[in-house]
Enzyme design. Structure first.
Site, PDB file in Angstrom:
ATOM      1  CD  GLU A 175     -60.486  32.376  60.849  1.00  0.00           C
ATOM      2  OE1 GLU A 175     -60.630  31.622  59.892  1.00  0.00           O
ATOM      3  OE2 GLU A 175     -60.189  33.585  60.700  1.00  0.00           O
ATOM      4  CE  LYS A 185     -54.312  41.118  66.093  1.00  0.00           C
ATOM      5  NZ  LYS A 185     -55.066  42.088  66.917  1.00  0.00           N
TER       6      LYS A 185
HETATM    7  N1  HSE Z   1     -54.903  43.919  72.007  1.00  0.00           N
HETATM    8  C1  HSE Z   1     -55.500  43.317  70.846  1.00  0.00           C
HETATM    9  C2  HSE Z   1     -56.451  44.335  70.244  1.00  0.00           C
HETATM   10  C3  HSE Z   1     -56.221  42.030  71.225  1.00  0.00           C
HETATM   11  O1  HSE Z   1     -56.673  45.392  70.860  1.00  0.00           O
HETATM   12  O2  HSE Z   1     -56.946  44.112  69.141  1.00  0.00           O
HETATM   13  C4  HSE Z   1     -56.609  41.190  70.043  1.00  0.00           C
HETATM   14  O3  HSE Z   1     -55.509  40.752  69.317  1.00  0.00           O
END
Ligand code: HSE
Ligand code: NDP
Length: 440
Positions: free
Chosen positions: A130, A206
């Site tokens: 998650e 992601k």
């Molecule tokens: N560097 C990432 C961001 C951290 O700024 O969203 C979270 O994955």
């Protein structure tokens, strides 16, 4: 007090997230036992340097540099080291020993997810992740479980907090990107190498994870089209605002019909214009949001903290409780669903709207010439706005004009070829920018 069965939990990593996970596991052990139906015994915490400063104070006797030994005999292994190795080897070793794994490692899942999920399937274990997308926001479980009976059509996500923070401040304060990036680093939002954020690598990882889940297809990272935000200028931000838009770095995962295939998907990350009244336009600062369009459920939006140690620890602990419940219930874990196996189309097949900004000569016939090139390229004009920039003597008709052309939906390949023809044409001084328009 209920005499719960004890589950041995190994934690790999005690950085921003891991230290908070350890702290919460120790502080809320009774409550977590009641929720999980098992006592979660933190057996140890693997780190690189026993003497490194920590965000929270942790019992010294739990720290170890020997992750291999810690994993042996554990029921649940929480991997929060980050990076590919040794995280990959530790996760595989944990699964092969029968442990369930909880991880927040998007870089690893986006590149070695198939290998890890296969290993879990082989032994009937489960992998929970998650925290890997959008920090504290529950989005993996909604896609994997809550929407398992629906058909997701499209996901548009603001999944990188650093770039949202930068673009939001450029929009609201008119500040320059370099100054804001320095603030994002100071505040701990950015990755160790901020290129990962601003060039869209983190968002692409992601997007691969979200698309794999949403479309029941294993989406490799190299199938994700990626563009970062470094080309976005303050002038473009101002122009977007003037036209009623805001620029956001979006991860778009879409079910599409291709020219040659009945059903395919497109997964892409790029800065895009969205209307200021779209729900994603009101996602400010370092927050994340994932906007899901599903056939039956309609539109859903998941919003909140996309990063931060304690916030992300919440997602990790939710997974630990799920893993414990599964461990107690027994039976094989539910593997990843990839049977749809849809083809991933390349960016050239994407169909969306565009905003093309050109600097052109300010003389008769120029607008007609530009319209002709667009028409020949099968790109239909929706709106045109012209601003005259007078010549050196201040006289209109001797200088240049700025044309902001909004298109109807067009195929990316057609748009791309058309922009190249425009750039090469005598009447065009320069192509100032080409931005996609998403969300309507
Ligand atoms: N560097 C990432 C961001 C951290 O700024 O969203 C979270 O994955
Ligand atoms: P940090 O860099 O802060 O912490 C990493 C931890 O892992 C440190 O404790 C480090 O030890 C330990 N470690 C690293 N390599 C090794 C090794 N070879 N052997 C033993 N220990 C090792 O990372 P974060 O906590 O920020 O992130 C952890 C994971 O969570 C990453 O996958 C990240 O992508 C993900 N994540 C992070 C978010 C965030 O906001 N930070 C949000 C969402 C996901 P030592 O302390 O001794 O150096």
């Amino acid at each position: 007090m209920i005499d719960y069965r004890r589950l041995r939990v190994a934690l790999l990593g005690a950085g921003s997230v891991g230290s908070q996970v350890a702290d919460l596991l120790l502080a809320h052990s009774d409550e977590l036992a009641d929720r999980a139906g098992a006592a979660l015994e933190l057996a140890g915490i693997a780190v690189r340097d026993l003497d490194a400063p920590r965000d929270v104070e942790l019992p010294r006797d739990l720290l170890t540099t020997d992750a291999d030994t810690l994993i042996v005999g554990s029921d649940i292994v929480i991997e929060l080291m980050g990076g590919i190795e040794p995280a990959r080897s530790h996760i595989l070793a944990a699964l092969n020993s029968g442990a369930d794994v909880v991880t927040g490692n998007k870089a690893l899942l986006a590149t070695h997810g198939a290998e890890i999920f296969d290993a879990a399937d082989q032994v009937g274990a489960s992998v929970y992740y998650e925290a890997a997308v959008a920090g504290a926001i529950p989005i993996i479980r909604p896609l994997r479980d809550s929407l398992a009976g629906d058909r997701v059509q499209r996901i548009m996500g603001i999944v990188n907090g650093t770039t949202n923070y930068i673009l939001d401040r450029m929009d609201s304060e008119g500040a320059e990107m370099a100054d804001i990036l320095a603030d994002a680093q100071r505040l701990g939002y950015a990755e160790a190498d901020p290129t990962t954020d601003i060039e869209g690598f983190d968002a692409a990882q992601k997007a691969a994870i979200l698309a794999s889940l949403a479309f029941h297809t294993s989406v490799p990272l190299d199938a994700v089209h990626r563009e970062g935000i470094t080309s976005i200028t303050k002038a473009e931000m101002d122009a977007a605002r003037h036209a009623g838009y805001v620029i956001k770095l979006l991860a778009v995962c879409e079910r599409v019909t291709g020219r040659d295939v009945d059903e395919a998907i497109s997964v892409r990350v790029y800065p895009a214009l969205i209307r200021r009244d779209h729900p994603l336009a009101s996602v400010h600062g370092v927050n994340n949001a994932v906007f899901v369009e599903a056939e039956a459920a309609g539109n859903l939006m998941f919003y909140g903290a996309g990063a931060g140690g304690v916030q992300t620890a919440s997602a990790v602990l939710g997974d630990v409780v799920s893993a414990a419940r599964r461990h107690i219930a027994g039976g094989a874990g539910v593997g990843e669903s990839t049977r749809a196996n849809l083809p991933v189309l390349d960016i050239g097949h994407v169909v969306t709207r565009y905003q093309v900004t050109l600097e052109v000569d300010d003389r008769p016939g120029v607008l007609a010439r530009v319209a002709g090139i667009l028409s020949e390229g099968r790109v239909s004009i929706a709106t045109v706005e012209q601003t005259i920039q007078p010549g050196p003597d201040g006289t209109a008709g001797t200088g240049s004009a700025r044309l902001v052309i909004g298109t109807h939906k067009a195929v990316e390949q057609d748009l791309d070829e058309t922009v190249q023809r425009l750039a090469a044409d005598d009447v065009v001084v320069r192509v100032v920018s080409v931005l996609r328009v998403e969300g309507d």
